[in-house]
Motif scaffolding. Sequence first.
Motif, PDB file in Angstrom:
ATOM      1  N   TRP A  35      -6.231  -1.511  12.216  1.00 35.29           N
ATOM      2  CA  TRP A  35      -5.086  -2.321  12.804  1.00 35.29           C
ATOM      3  C   TRP A  35      -4.322  -2.915  11.631  1.00 35.29           C
ATOM      4  CZ3 TRP A  35      -2.608  -6.998  12.908  1.00 35.29           C
ATOM      5  CH2 TRP A  35      -1.621  -7.056  13.801  1.00 35.29           C
ATOM      6  N   VAL A  36      -4.691  -3.541  10.624  1.00 33.91           N
ATOM      7  CA  VAL A  36      -4.100  -4.103   9.483  1.00 33.91           C
ATOM      8  C   VAL A  36      -3.351  -3.191   8.694  1.00 33.91           C
ATOM      9  CG1 VAL A  36      -4.178  -5.383   7.385  1.00 33.91           C
ATOM     10  CG2 VAL A  36      -5.157  -6.291   9.541  1.00 33.91           C
ATOM     11  N   ASP A  37      -4.246  -1.852   8.420  1.00 37.84           N
ATOM     12  CA  ASP A  37      -3.740  -0.868   7.440  1.00 37.84           C
ATOM     13  C   ASP A  37      -2.671  -0.222   8.332  1.00 37.84           C
ATOM     14  OD1 ASP A  37      -4.771   0.510   4.925  1.00 37.84           O
ATOM     15  OD2 ASP A  37      -4.545   2.195   6.278  1.00 37.84           O
ATOM     16  N   GLY A  38      -2.601  -0.067   9.441  1.00 35.21           N
ATOM     17  CA  GLY A  38      -1.464   0.777  10.066  1.00 35.21           C
ATOM     18  C   GLY A  38      -0.355  -0.193  10.079  1.00 35.21           C
ATOM     19  N   PHE A  39      -0.392  -1.455  10.444  1.00 35.15           N
ATOM     20  CA  PHE A  39       0.533  -2.341  10.278  1.00 35.15           C
ATOM     21  C   PHE A  39       1.250  -2.285   8.771  1.00 35.15           C
ATOM     22  CE2 PHE A  39       3.093  -6.189  10.284  1.00 35.15           C
ATOM     23  CZ  PHE A  39       3.293  -6.612  11.759  1.00 35.15           C
ATOM     24  N   MET A  40       0.526  -2.330   7.915  1.00 33.98           N
ATOM     25  CA  MET A  40       1.053  -2.467   6.420  1.00 33.98           C
ATOM     26  C   MET A  40       1.727  -1.230   6.140  1.00 33.98           C
ATOM     27  SD  MET A  40      -1.739  -3.967   4.091  1.00 33.98           S
ATOM     28  CE  MET A  40      -2.060  -5.966   3.845  1.00 33.98           C
ATOM     29  N   THR A  41       0.959  -0.089   6.624  1.00 33.74           N
ATOM     30  CA  THR A  41       1.705   1.378   6.261  1.00 33.74           C
ATOM     31  C   THR A  41       3.023   1.350   7.016  1.00 33.74           C
ATOM     32  OG1 THR A  41      -0.480   2.420   6.254  1.00 33.74           O
ATOM     33  CG2 THR A  41       1.381   3.830   6.585  1.00 33.74           C
ATOM     34  N   ALA A  42       3.285   0.913   8.175  1.00 35.00           N
ATOM     35  CA  ALA A  42       4.713   0.935   8.872  1.00 35.00           C
ATOM     36  C   ALA A  42       5.601   0.395   7.868  1.00 35.00           C
ATOM     37  CB  ALA A  42       4.581   0.490  10.294  1.00 35.00           C
ATOM     38  N   LEU A  43       5.511  -0.846   7.356  1.00 36.49           N
ATOM     39  CA  LEU A  43       6.204  -1.745   6.687  1.00 36.49           C
ATOM     40  C   LEU A  43       6.547  -0.856   5.402  1.00 36.49           C
ATOM     41  CD1 LEU A  43       5.171  -5.131   7.183  1.00 36.49           C
ATOM     42  CD2 LEU A  43       6.642  -4.079   8.444  1.00 36.49           C
ATOM     43  N   LEU A  44       5.484  -0.243   5.001  1.00 33.85           N
ATOM     44  CA  LEU A  44       5.849   0.276   3.499  1.00 33.85           C
ATOM     45  C   LEU A  44       6.473   1.728   3.651  1.00 33.85           C
ATOM     46  CD1 LEU A  44       2.560  -0.640   1.841  1.00 33.85           C
ATOM     47  CD2 LEU A  44       4.594  -1.048   0.929  1.00 33.85           C
ATOM     48  N   ALA A  45       6.909   2.222   4.906  1.00 38.53           N
ATOM     49  CA  ALA A  45       7.543   3.388   5.311  1.00 38.53           C
ATOM     50  C   ALA A  45       8.757   3.054   5.768  1.00 38.53           C
ATOM     51  CB  ALA A  45       6.865   4.407   6.213  1.00 38.53           C
ATOM     52  N   SER A  46       9.287   1.715   5.758  1.00 35.52           N
ATOM     53  CA  SER A  46      10.335   1.258   6.370  1.00 35.52           C
ATOM     54  C   SER A  46      11.587   1.280   5.171  1.00 35.52           C
ATOM     55  CB  SER A  46      10.252   0.002   6.907  1.00 35.52           C
ATOM     56  OG  SER A  46      10.315  -1.036   5.908  1.00 35.52           O
ATOM     57  N   VAL A  87      -1.858  -0.481  -2.921  1.00 41.02           N
ATOM     58  CA  VAL A  87      -2.385   0.993  -2.776  1.00 41.02           C
ATOM     59  C   VAL A  87      -1.592   1.769  -1.906  1.00 41.02           C
ATOM     60  CG1 VAL A  87      -4.413   2.183  -2.169  1.00 41.02           C
ATOM     61  CG2 VAL A  87      -4.778   0.422  -3.458  1.00 41.02           C
ATOM     62  N   ILE A  88      -1.243   1.313  -0.883  1.00 45.40           N
ATOM     63  CA  ILE A  88      -0.448   2.096   0.273  1.00 45.40           C
ATOM     64  C   ILE A  88       0.753   2.257  -0.325  1.00 45.40           C
ATOM     65  CG2 ILE A  88       0.329   2.152   2.541  1.00 45.40           C
ATOM     66  CD1 ILE A  88      -1.740   0.290   3.394  1.00 45.40           C
ATOM     67  N   ALA A  89       1.530   1.452  -1.043  1.00 39.82           N
ATOM     68  CA  ALA A  89       2.552   1.620  -1.605  1.00 39.82           C
ATOM     69  C   ALA A  89       2.632   2.826  -2.543  1.00 39.82           C
ATOM     70  CB  ALA A  89       3.066   0.215  -2.245  1.00 39.82           C
ATOM     71  N   ARG A  90       1.654   2.658  -3.429  1.00 39.55           N
ATOM     72  CA  ARG A  90       1.414   3.754  -4.551  1.00 39.55           C
ATOM     73  C   ARG A  90       1.359   5.203  -3.828  1.00 39.55           C
ATOM     74  NH1 ARG A  90      -1.320  -0.300  -7.266  1.00 39.55           N
ATOM     75  NH2 ARG A  90      -3.471   0.866  -6.737  1.00 39.55           N
ATOM     76  N   GLN A  91       0.503   5.313  -2.615  1.00 35.77           N
ATOM     77  CA  GLN A  91       0.179   6.391  -1.973  1.00 35.77           C
ATOM     78  C   GLN A  91       1.477   7.013  -1.401  1.00 35.77           C
ATOM     79  OE1 GLN A  91      -2.655   5.636   0.869  1.00 35.77           O
ATOM     80  NE2 GLN A  91      -4.306   5.545  -0.562  1.00 35.77           N
ATOM     81  N   LEU A  92       2.627   6.214  -1.240  1.00 37.85           N
ATOM     82  CA  LEU A  92       3.782   6.565  -0.546  1.00 37.85           C
ATOM     83  C   LEU A  92       4.975   6.249  -1.418  1.00 37.85           C
ATOM     84  CD1 LEU A  92       3.635   4.553   2.901  1.00 37.85           C
ATOM     85  CD2 LEU A  92       3.192   6.971   2.530  1.00 37.85           C
ATOM     86  N   ASP A  93       4.693   6.343  -2.775  1.00 36.43           N
ATOM     87  CA  ASP A  93       5.784   6.332  -3.886  1.00 36.43           C
ATOM     88  C   ASP A  93       6.643   7.424  -3.644  1.00 36.43           C
ATOM     89  OD1 ASP A  93       6.690   5.732  -6.570  1.00 36.43           O
ATOM     90  OD2 ASP A  93       6.056   7.701  -6.994  1.00 36.43           O
ATOM     91  N   PRO A  94       7.961   7.182  -3.602  1.00 33.61           N
ATOM     92  CA  PRO A  94       8.774   8.345  -2.820  1.00 33.61           C
ATOM     93  C   PRO A  94       8.835   9.380  -4.451  1.00 33.61           C
ATOM     94  CG  PRO A  94       9.917   6.199  -3.616  1.00 33.61           C
ATOM     95  CD  PRO A  94       8.580   5.992  -3.788  1.00 33.61           C
ATOM     96  N   GLU A  95       8.814   9.014  -5.417  1.00 32.83           N
ATOM     97  CA  GLU A  95       8.982   9.945  -6.547  1.00 32.83           C
ATOM     98  C   GLU A  95       7.610  11.153  -6.265  1.00 32.83           C
ATOM     99  OE1 GLU A  95       9.513   8.674 -10.483  1.00 32.83           O
ATOM    100  OE2 GLU A  95      11.363   7.488 -10.064  1.00 32.83           O
TER     101      GLU A  95
END
Length: 259
Positions: A35-46, A87-95
């Motif tokens: 659940w925490v991982d999903g919550f963080m992921t949404a914020l990092l995709a915002s 880690v999630i932020a780097r996975q979702l690095d836009p470049e």
Amino acid sequence: MATALVPHSSDAEIEHLNTLCRRLAGFKHDVSLEWVDGFMTALLASPRRVPPEQWLPAMLDDAFDRAFADPDDRRQALDALVGRWQVIARQLDPEALLDDPEALRLSPLIVDYSDEVRAELAAEGRFTDDEIAQLPANGTVWADGFVDALEAFAGDWPEPDRTTEHGRFYDDCLMGVIALTLTGADLDAYLADRYPGQTLDRDDLIDEACYCVQDLRVYWLDHAPTHAPIRVAPRPGRNDPCPCGSGRKYKKCCGAGAG
């Protein structure tokens, strides 16, 4: 083009974070690693980067302060959460996402409740048939965390305008994640509409959700919502009367210490 190396949390980091989440669950029952991982992921995709001082209380209420009252304990726990966040932020690095749009970079922490795992749990005899039947489908808890973050920071997520192509794309991306929370007839209707003539298993749906999150991360680069400008009242001069009404000069009252 070679796919950029995708960062992942180590097994030790995941286990440490899982232990931390179990401790937090004693103060907020819906907290889990997934659940925490999903919550963080949404914020990092915002559309914006949400600082820890905002997402920590939004995600955990007062559970973090209650579970980790000791300063050293608190620092280690926060380091573990921020480590996963990074880690999630780097996975979702836009470049990286733009360099290789077909690559699946996001790797969510999802508990396996597949049929094989359920059969193993049944054979062990530690859970009743009813308890096993009530286990969520793979990815449901992660998607619940994602949706809870959308609701907690609703101001960052404008309602999709499906009259426009961009709005429909945005809505489809959101639904790609929300689909993991659907069951029964609702899920069947979604699959028939979104993937007519195709058969998708649960792993396929999770992959689709991850691609949707990656698309959202890139979408906001060009479609971030505009906010009304913040109007800041001019600060009084240091020798002006203090606006608090004390009768003293600003520099001797509310402006004391202001540069």
